[in-house]
Scaffold this motif. Structure first.
Motif, short mmCIF file in Angstrom:
data_model
loop_
_atom_site.label_atom_id
_atom_site.label_comp_id
_atom_site.label_asym_id
_atom_site.label_seq_id
_atom_site.Cartn_x
_atom_site.Cartn_y
_atom_site.Cartn_z
N MET A 1 3.11 31.30 -50.12
CA MET A 1 4.50 30.99 -50.29
C MET A 1 4.68 29.56 -50.71
N LYS A 2 5.27 29.38 -51.87
CA LYS A 2 5.37 28.06 -52.44
C LYS A 2 6.66 27.40 -51.98
N ARG A 3 6.74 27.16 -50.73
CA ARG A 3 7.91 26.47 -50.20
C ARG A 3 7.52 25.77 -48.94
N LYS A 4 8.31 24.77 -48.55
CA LYS A 4 8.03 24.05 -47.31
C LYS A 4 8.84 24.72 -46.22
N LEU A 5 8.18 25.19 -45.21
CA LEU A 5 8.84 25.88 -44.12
C LEU A 5 9.31 24.88 -43.09
N THR A 6 10.61 24.80 -42.89
CA THR A 6 11.15 23.87 -41.90
C THR A 6 12.15 24.59 -41.02
N ALA A 7 12.24 24.18 -39.78
CA ALA A 7 13.12 24.84 -38.83
C ALA A 7 14.58 24.64 -39.20
N ALA A 8 15.38 25.68 -38.97
CA ALA A 8 16.80 25.58 -39.23
C ALA A 8 17.47 24.86 -38.09
N ILE A 9 18.19 23.79 -38.40
CA ILE A 9 18.78 23.01 -37.32
C ILE A 9 20.25 22.68 -37.54
N GLY A 10 20.76 22.81 -38.79
CA GLY A 10 22.12 22.36 -39.05
C GLY A 10 23.12 23.46 -38.90
N ILE A 11 23.19 24.12 -37.76
CA ILE A 11 24.03 25.31 -37.64
C ILE A 11 25.02 25.24 -36.49
N ALA A 12 25.07 24.11 -35.81
CA ALA A 12 25.91 24.04 -34.61
C ALA A 12 27.38 24.29 -34.93
N GLY A 13 27.84 23.84 -36.09
CA GLY A 13 29.26 23.91 -36.40
C GLY A 13 29.80 25.31 -36.53
N LYS A 69 26.87 52.57 -49.35
CA LYS A 69 26.77 51.60 -50.44
C LYS A 69 25.96 50.40 -49.95
N ILE A 70 24.96 49.99 -50.72
CA ILE A 70 24.10 48.87 -50.34
C ILE A 70 24.23 47.77 -51.39
N ASN A 71 24.69 46.61 -50.94
CA ASN A 71 24.88 45.46 -51.82
C ASN A 71 23.75 44.45 -51.59
N HIS A 72 23.26 43.84 -52.66
CA HIS A 72 22.20 42.84 -52.54
C HIS A 72 22.63 41.51 -53.12
N GLU A 73 22.30 40.46 -52.42
CA GLU A 73 22.49 39.11 -52.92
C GLU A 73 21.17 38.37 -52.76
N TYR A 74 20.82 37.57 -53.77
CA TYR A 74 19.53 36.86 -53.77
C TYR A 74 19.76 35.36 -53.84
N TYR A 75 18.96 34.64 -53.07
CA TYR A 75 19.14 33.19 -52.97
C TYR A 75 17.81 32.48 -53.10
N GLY A 76 17.86 31.26 -53.62
CA GLY A 76 16.68 30.39 -53.64
C GLY A 76 16.52 29.75 -52.27
N TRP A 77 15.30 29.39 -51.93
CA TRP A 77 15.05 28.80 -50.62
C TRP A 77 15.82 27.52 -50.36
N VAL A 97 19.51 39.44 -43.28
CA VAL A 97 19.20 38.17 -43.93
C VAL A 97 17.71 37.89 -43.83
N GLU A 98 17.15 37.35 -44.91
CA GLU A 98 15.76 36.92 -44.90
C GLU A 98 15.68 35.47 -44.47
N MET A 99 14.74 35.17 -43.57
CA MET A 99 14.56 33.82 -43.05
C MET A 99 13.10 33.41 -43.16
N GLY A 100 12.84 32.15 -43.47
CA GLY A 100 11.50 31.62 -43.30
C GLY A 100 11.18 31.65 -41.82
N ASN A 101 9.93 31.92 -41.44
CA ASN A 101 9.68 32.17 -40.02
C ASN A 101 9.92 30.96 -39.13
N THR A 102 9.78 29.73 -39.64
CA THR A 102 10.12 28.60 -38.78
C THR A 102 11.62 28.29 -38.82
N GLU A 103 12.35 28.97 -39.68
CA GLU A 103 13.80 28.81 -39.69
C GLU A 103 14.47 29.65 -38.60
#
Length: 426
Positions: A1-13, A69-77, A97-103
């Protein structure tokens, strides 16, 4: 996986409204079993690399639930989590939702995902340990491992052969003996092993190989343990590697390692499995000699066992605000179940379970990453782990060690103190 896996932290709001939802759901209840519409958020990896697998999961669910009915949306990391945080503050949350495992951890801590019944998912009793840890918080399951990518050693066969080494090492002693010969022949400006100092994924593999850990839990409280004798042993060996074989900039991380490797001034890396192949791509190979000369092998640990590796990967989760939680769980199982894992493996991914992993070990083309992935570790599943990552405590410690600014003992002690300040904070 060509991405940096970092924990999700900015969600308190966005958590005030989520907290009011609470409750069981997903694979743990029948909520939304008769839903007529499903919204699935995946990353572009699925869209670009295995769209047929997504279609197959849709077809399986539609066969069981005609008219859905199944709707799909795709996002970049890079932009996925900002969009997710925004929508979770509303009443229009996606159902999968798809999440990086450390997210995963930051969202589980804040109650963003519905608990799932692990028993309802194929091969869940054989999920890889590191992947299972990524979806588990306080004894409950909040996601399903999707696929994984491990770490392997990779070296230049031509450089090894130039010092009389004709096959990949099986033990750490064989490895260091070969690297010593390479370093002596190539000189002090060459990296017998290009090991970026701030690469905490590699450094912590040494820690876990020595029997240490980043932090341990007792009675519901986490405490940093980098100063333990076992952890110090691992950190000391990591420093030995950096001192002996890494003659580049000792303030760097691993983000451009494959590019540096492609420049031809390094004999070996210990990295994500895709990095060797990417280095030999003509776009990155500045030597013109890497194609056919690079070889992956299972990284031997100083302990005498295979080095435990960090497993990066993706998980699938069901937001607690979803009105189609049970249907969402069915779709996740259709995608990640037995047939889905075979398709994902065919695309070069590691499966989410030990049963399928064993089949890859029997194929010479996949034996190395599959064998390496058997021994794995994951980050402490502590409520404040996201803050540890955000503060780059491990990277700071490793840079201090690698540059000689601090002794191993002093740097580990300071890192423990910094970790202890935040690791139990929600």
């Amino acid at each position: 996986m060509k991405r940096k896996l970092t924990a999700a932290i900015g969600i308190a709001g966005m958590m005030v409204s989520i907290a009011a939802c609470g409750g069981e759901g997903g694979g743990g209840s029948d909520k939304g079993a008769d839903a007529k519409e499903l919204t699935v958020w995946l990353t572009v990896d699925a869209q670009n690399n295995w769209p047929e697998l997504v279609k197959a999961a849709d077809a399986a669910v539609k066969k069981k639930h005609p008219g859905v009915k199944i709707n799909h949306e795709y996002y970049g990391w890079p932009d996925k989590n900002a969009k997710l945080d925004a929508v979770l503050a509303t009443d229009k949350a996606p159902d999968v939702v798809e999440m990086g495992n450390t997210e995963m951890l930051g969202y589980m801590v804040k109650g963003a995902f519905a608990p799932l019944d692990q028993a309802k998912f194929d091969n869940s009793d054989a999920w890889l340990d590191g992947l299972k840890a990524s979806v588990t918080y306080e004894g409950k399951t909040y996601g399903v491992p999707y696929y994984a990518g491990g770490r392997v050693a990779n070296w230049r066969k031509d450089v090894a052969a130039s010092v009389g080494v004709k096959s990949a090492p099986k033990t750490y002693k064989e490895l260091t003996a070969a690297l010593d010969k390479i370093q002596k022949k190539q000189g002090d400006k060459y990296n017998a092993w290009y090991q970026p100092t701030r690469d905490w994924y590699a450094a912590m593999s040494f820690v876990y190989d020595a029997g240490g850990a980043i932090a341990t839990e007792s009675g519901g409280q986490w405490k940093a343990s980098l100063s333990s004798p076992e952890s110090l042993k691992g950190l000391t060996e990591f420093k030995n590697v950096v001192d002996s074989y890494m003659h580049g900039d000792k303030t760097k991380d691993e983000s451009d390692r494959y590019i540096v490797y492609g420049q031809g001034k390094s004999a070996m890396i210990f990295a994500a499995a895709w990095e060797g192949a990417t280095a030999e791509d003509p776009k990155n190979d500045k030597t013109g000699k890497l194609k056919g000369n690079l070889e992956n092998f299972v990284m031997p640990g100083p302990s005498g066992k295979n080095m435990p590796v960090f497993l990066g990967g993706s998980d699938l989760a069901v937001p607690v605000k979803s009105d189609a939680q049970a249907l969402a769980a069915e779709w996740i199982n259709a995608l990640t179940g037995s047939s889905g894992q075979k398709d994902l493996m065919a695309k070069g991914n590691l499966p989410n379970n030990k049963t399928d992993l064993a089949t890859l070990k029997n194929d010479p083309k996949t034996a190395v990453p599959a064998t390496a992935a058997e021994s794995n570790w994951f980050v402490p599943m502590a409520p404040g782990w996201g803050q540890v990552e955000k503060a780059q405590i491990l990277q700071t410690m490793l840079q201090s060690i690698g540059t000689g600014k601090k002794s191993v003992e002093a740097a580990a002690k300071d890192a423990d103190a910094a970790i202890d300040k935040v690791i139990n904070t929600k």
